[in-house]
Design an enzyme around this catalytic site. Sequence first.
Site, short mmCIF file in Angstrom:
data_model
loop_
_atom_site.label_atom_id
_atom_site.label_comp_id
_atom_site.label_asym_id
_atom_site.label_seq_id
_atom_site.Cartn_x
_atom_site.Cartn_y
_atom_site.Cartn_z
N HIS A 36 36.34 52.39 -112.98
CA HIS A 36 35.58 51.14 -113.20
C HIS A 36 34.31 51.14 -112.36
CE1 HIS A 36 38.97 49.58 -115.50
NE2 HIS A 36 39.77 49.86 -114.49
N GLU A 56 39.86 55.07 -117.87
CA GLU A 56 39.46 53.98 -118.76
C GLU A 56 38.39 54.37 -119.77
OE1 GLU A 56 36.67 53.50 -115.21
OE2 GLU A 56 38.78 54.01 -115.51
#
Length: 371
Positions: free
Chosen positions: A96, A118
Site C-alpha cells: 500500500h 495488493e
Amino acid sequence: MRIGCPTEIKNREYRVGLTPESAGELVNAGHEVWMQAGAGEGIGAYDAQYRDRGAKVVDTAEEIFAECEMIVKVKEPQASERAMLREGQLLYTYLHLAPDPDQTRELVESGCTAIAYETVTGPRGGLPLLTPMSQVAGRMSIQAGAHALEKAQGGRGVLLGGVPGVMPGKVVIIGGGVVGFNAAQMSAGLGADTVIMDLDPVVLEKVGTHFEARASTRFASKANVEEAVAEADMVVGAVLVPGAAAPKLVSRAMLSTMKPGAVLVDVAIDQGGCFETSKATTHDDPTYVVDDIVHYCVANMPGAVSRTSTYALNNVTLPHALRIANLGWKEAMRQDKHLAQGLNVHAGRVTYPAVASELGYDLLPIEQAIG
C-alpha cells in the site's frame, strides 16, 4: 532459496506470513524456511508445529533479515524492518505504497525488490491476493460498525436489524466490489436497510440481481452520495483504485448533514481512506469522533480474526511464493504477467505506475526490470 518469515510487529497484528502447512510446502519443494520464534502464535500455530514441517526457528527478526533471500510477511514493513532490508533482497507482502511516502522512500533507498500482494492481478481479472482480505474486511466492517453504533461506544444507539415494530438501521455501502459485496451480505443478513452505491452499471446490476429485495442499489453520483449519507446510520467506505490512493467521497461538510452518532467505517484506510476526515486507527483505539460522527478506521481489520485471515491469505499467496522460489522472481514474472503486476519497487526504482504517479517518482517499467 532461503525464505524468512518474521513476527508481525504492527499494533495488534496477529497474522503471520506463512502457516505451518505453507512452510512445509516450501520445504518439500527444496527450500529453507526460517521462522521467527513465536511468529505463528497469533493464529494458534506454535514453533514445534513449524519444526515438524521442516522449518528452522530462530530467535530474532535480525537473523531472518540478515540471512534470508526472501522475506514473506503480511503487513507493510515497519520502520525498524525497513532499516534491515538490503540490496537484492526480496520482500513479498502487502505494501500500500501510494499513501505512504516514507515507506516508499525507504524501500527505494534499501535497493530491495518489493512485490506487493495488493497489485498482483488474476487471469480472470481482479486482485486475487487482495480478495480474501477484502472479503474479511467487508464482513468485519458491519460487525465493527454495529458495535460502534452502540450508545456506550458513542454511537446513535441503533440495532441494525431492528426488532418487530421498530425500523432497522440504514447502512449505505459506497463501492460494490469485493469489500462492498461482502459488507452487503452481512448487513442484509442482519436485516438492516442496505443500500449499495457504485458508478459502474454492470456492478449495480450484478449486486442488484444477487440481493434482489434484500438490498437496494443506487448510482454513486455526488448528489446521490450526499443524500444517502445524510439518511444513513452507518456508511461503509469500500472503494479501491488498484495501487493508488483512494478518492475522497465523503467530505467534512457532509458530516454536518448526518445524524449525530452515525458511524463511518473506512475500509479503504490502507490506501489513505475515502472519507476526508479519516485517519488510520488501531485495534487498541479503533474509533474517534469528528462533528458528532463516529469514525472506525482500523488499518488492519483482518488482523483481529487472524486465524481465518492467515489461512485465507496463504491460500492465494503460497502458489506465487513457490513459483518465485523455484524459478527466481524474474523468471517467475516473465512466465506470469499477473505476478509481474505485483512488482512495486526494484533496485532503487519504483516500478508500479500508480505509485510513481502519486508520489512523483520516475517510473521504471516492469518489462525493463525483469529484462
